[in-house]
Design an enzyme around this catalytic site. Structure first.
Site, PDB file in Angstrom:
ATOM      1  N   SER A   1      42.928  42.054  29.532  1.00 39.73           N
ATOM      2  CA  SER A   1      43.331  41.690  30.886  1.00 39.73           C
ATOM      3  C   SER A   1      44.714  42.274  31.192  1.00 39.73           C
ATOM      4  O   SER A   1      44.888  43.488  31.170  1.00 39.73           O
ATOM      5  CB  SER A   1      43.282  40.165  31.020  1.00 39.73           C
ATOM      6  OG  SER A   1      43.287  39.765  32.356  1.00 39.73           O
TER       7      SER A   1
ATOM      8  N   ASP B   1      33.016  41.273  35.863  1.00 43.34           N
ATOM      9  CA  ASP B   1      34.346  40.697  35.655  1.00 43.34           C
ATOM     10  C   ASP B   1      34.961  40.272  36.987  1.00 43.34           C
ATOM     11  O   ASP B   1      35.118  41.091  37.886  1.00 43.34           O
ATOM     12  CB  ASP B   1      35.249  41.723  34.967  1.00 43.34           C
ATOM     13  CG  ASP B   1      36.492  41.097  34.358  1.00 43.34           C
ATOM     14  OD1 ASP B   1      37.155  40.299  35.046  1.00 43.34           O
ATOM     15  OD2 ASP B   1      36.796  41.408  33.198  1.00 43.34           O
TER      16      ASP B   1
ATOM     17  N   HIS C   1      34.991  37.370  32.220  1.00 34.52           N
ATOM     18  CA  HIS C   1      36.235  38.139  32.115  1.00 34.52           C
ATOM     19  C   HIS C   1      36.367  38.670  30.702  1.00 34.52           C
ATOM     20  O   HIS C   1      36.602  37.924  29.753  1.00 34.52           O
ATOM     21  CB  HIS C   1      37.407  37.229  32.467  1.00 34.52           C
ATOM     22  CG  HIS C   1      38.722  37.934  32.578  1.00 34.52           C
ATOM     23  ND1 HIS C   1      38.860  39.209  33.081  1.00 34.52           N
ATOM     24  CD2 HIS C   1      39.982  37.536  32.248  1.00 34.52           C
ATOM     25  CE1 HIS C   1      40.132  39.552  33.076  1.00 34.52           C
ATOM     26  NE2 HIS C   1      40.829  38.560  32.556  1.00 34.52           N
TER      27      HIS C   1
END
Length: 516
Positions: free
Chosen positions: A237, A455, A485
């Protein structure tokens, strides 16, 4: 005030986070003088672009048993913690230093490659707390790598910033994040100003030195002190943006690097908010399809529920009220992980009946609020880092002009993310550094980028854009047709085996490979 975390799925889904103090306790220093942790090779220090004092590059890490925290026990004996000295201001590497909390577990096998450094996202996620819980997901990697993570500057045990007390945080939850009147607009922006002042008081000089660039430079010093010629890295991320910035600054030091759930480096403040509006709407559509609903009709139903809650917050079993802001936060959390979709179904049904307890429980998980009313500080660290990074400060008038477009992108999340562009860094005490991060890395080794088509927080288009920005022959894209995610460790043997082959054997897959 809210911003959806760019964070790894395991954290966003509210899994248990245990801590380990960055400083040693009184236990024996069992790792002292063994293997890594000694002074780095002279070649590693000499190749650093910035001339650094030997007091930094030759420091010896004092690895000791990790301490328990007030809320969790210490991790197993395999883990050790230490503190790394880094410059407060990288433009003055010989000046004042601060301490970064590190955690490490040595490779379990005999054919050790080196250290594998993890950043779990945020910004603001604690690697010291998270790394032991991620170990099971990377057991194959642990055989040949020392697993290493840290609390970046301004996070957790590395000078973590707390801008408000628990009562102030709860009181701020009543501030309307999608103001409808001039009075609500004034309250919204005043809340942002007050938060920034609290951060400035809490952080002091550190507030101007918690940028992603600062942390990337910390990583290269970490590489040297750990004794590694190349930095092997796994960023998730926000950790992908950090990895891209590192590659730009130190292309020759890039080893085997994986970026999973890739942030779009070409998106500015508004572009990132638009990307997330698309991503979360896409995830909501997929969720609605899974329940047999038409996505357009289902979204209108959810938007209608949020509008009613805006007019009259819902009662809950705790006695607190479910506001519109808390409701949308509660909807956001389960979209990070498909395994949480059944909880979203139950919470929405309960809310339609006039009880906000289910959505409030989800919002509290997202906001890191425990049953006694104590809040974590991850969102505080996230804001001080992102507002130092982000140069843009959209005005109220600019934001209002964009709201219609945000609502077109997402009837459920667009309004919230549109308003967030005005409030998140409003009246911030220190200026931002860039519109978009520099990630071009000519000459770097191939970097594996993993994008997930479902995502919500870092839409999969970001992986291709990161590959293009890194440069030809550097960014190698792997796509997973999945939900949630992040991709690695989410149930795809194809993704996991491809990543493992790259990190363990140096096998670079064909650019554009798809795992379905």
């Amino acid at each position: 005030m809210m911003r959806f975390l760019r964070w790894t799925a395991a954290l966003a889904a509210g899994l248990l986070l245990a801590g380990c103090g960055g400083s040693p306790d009184g236990g024996g220093n069992e790792d002292e003088g063994k293997g890594t942790g000694s002074a780095p090779p002279a070649s590693a220090a000499a190749s650093t672009p910035t001339t650094l004092p030997a007091s930094l590059t030759s420091q010896h890490l004092d690895w000791r048993r990790c301490k328990a925290t007030a809320t969790s026990s210490a991790p197993s004996d395999a883990w050790r913690c230490a503190t790394l000295k880094v410059p407060l201001d990288w433009s003055d590497p010989g000046g004042r230093t601060i301490g970064l909390a590190l955690i490490r577990a040595r490779a379990t096998g005999g054919d050790r490659i080196g250290s594998l450094l993890f950043n779990f996202g945020g910004p603001g996620g604690s690697g010291v707390s998270t790394m032991p819980y991620f170990e099971a997901s990377v057991s194959a990697l642990h055989e040949r790598y020392d697993l290493v993570s840290w609390d970046p500057r301004g996070v957790g045990a590395s000078g973590g910033v707390r801008c408000r007390g628990d009562r102030e945080i709860q009181a701020a939850e009543s501030v309307d994040a999608t103001p409808d009147t001039p009075a609500e607009e004034k309250a919204y922006l005043q809340d942002a100003t007050d938060f920034g002042k609290g951060c400035q008081e809490a952080a002091g000089p550190l507030l101007a030195h918690v940028s992603t660039t600062d942390t990337a430079r910390d990583m290269d010093l970490m590489r040297q002190v750990l004794g590694d010629d190349k930095l092997h890295y796994f960023g998730i991320s926000y950790g992908t943006e950090l990895g891209g910035v590192y590659a730009h600054l130190f292309p020759k030091h890039v080893g085997r690097a994986v970026l999973d759930a890739v942030v779009d480096p070409t998106a500015d403040t508004v572009g990132h908010a638009e990307n997330q509006a698309r991503g979360f709407q896409r995830a909501l559509d997929d969720y609605l399809k899974s329940t047999g609903q038409n996505p357009e009709q289902g979204s209108r139903k959810v938007a209608g529920l949020l509008a009613r809650i805006d007019d009259e917050p819902l009662p809950t079993s705790s006695g607190r009220k479910l506001t519109q802001t808390l409701a949308v936060t509660g909807i956001i959390l389960p979209l990070y992980s498909e395994s949480m979709w059944p909880r979203l179904t139950d919470a929405l049904k309960t809310a339609e009946r006039g009880d906000g307890s289910g959505l409030l429980a989800l919002a509290d998980e997202y906001n890191d609020r425990d049953s006694s009313g104590r809040y974590g500080t991850t969102t505080h660290s996230q804001r001080v880092i992102s507002c130092l990074d982000d140069k843009q400060r959209p005005t109220l008038a600019e934001t209002k002009r964009r709201l219609a477009e945000f609502e077109r992108i997402s009837p459920v999340f667009g309004n919230f993310l549109g308003w967030d562009t005005a409030g998140w860094c409003h009246d911030w005490p220190v200026p931002g550094q860039y519109d978009t991060p520099q990630v071009s890395a000519p000459g770097a080794a191939p970097i594996l980028l993993v994008g997930n088509t479902g995502d919500p927080a870092t839409p999969y288009e970001g992986a291709r854009r990161m590959a293009d920005e890194l440069g030809r022959g550097v960014g190698v894209e792997l796509t997973w047709k999945g939900e949630g995610h992040g991709a690695y460790g989410s149930g795809s043997d194809c993704v996991d085996s491809t990543v493992d082959a790259y990190l363990l054997n140096g096998t670079v897959p064909k650019d554009g490979k798809v795992c379905s």
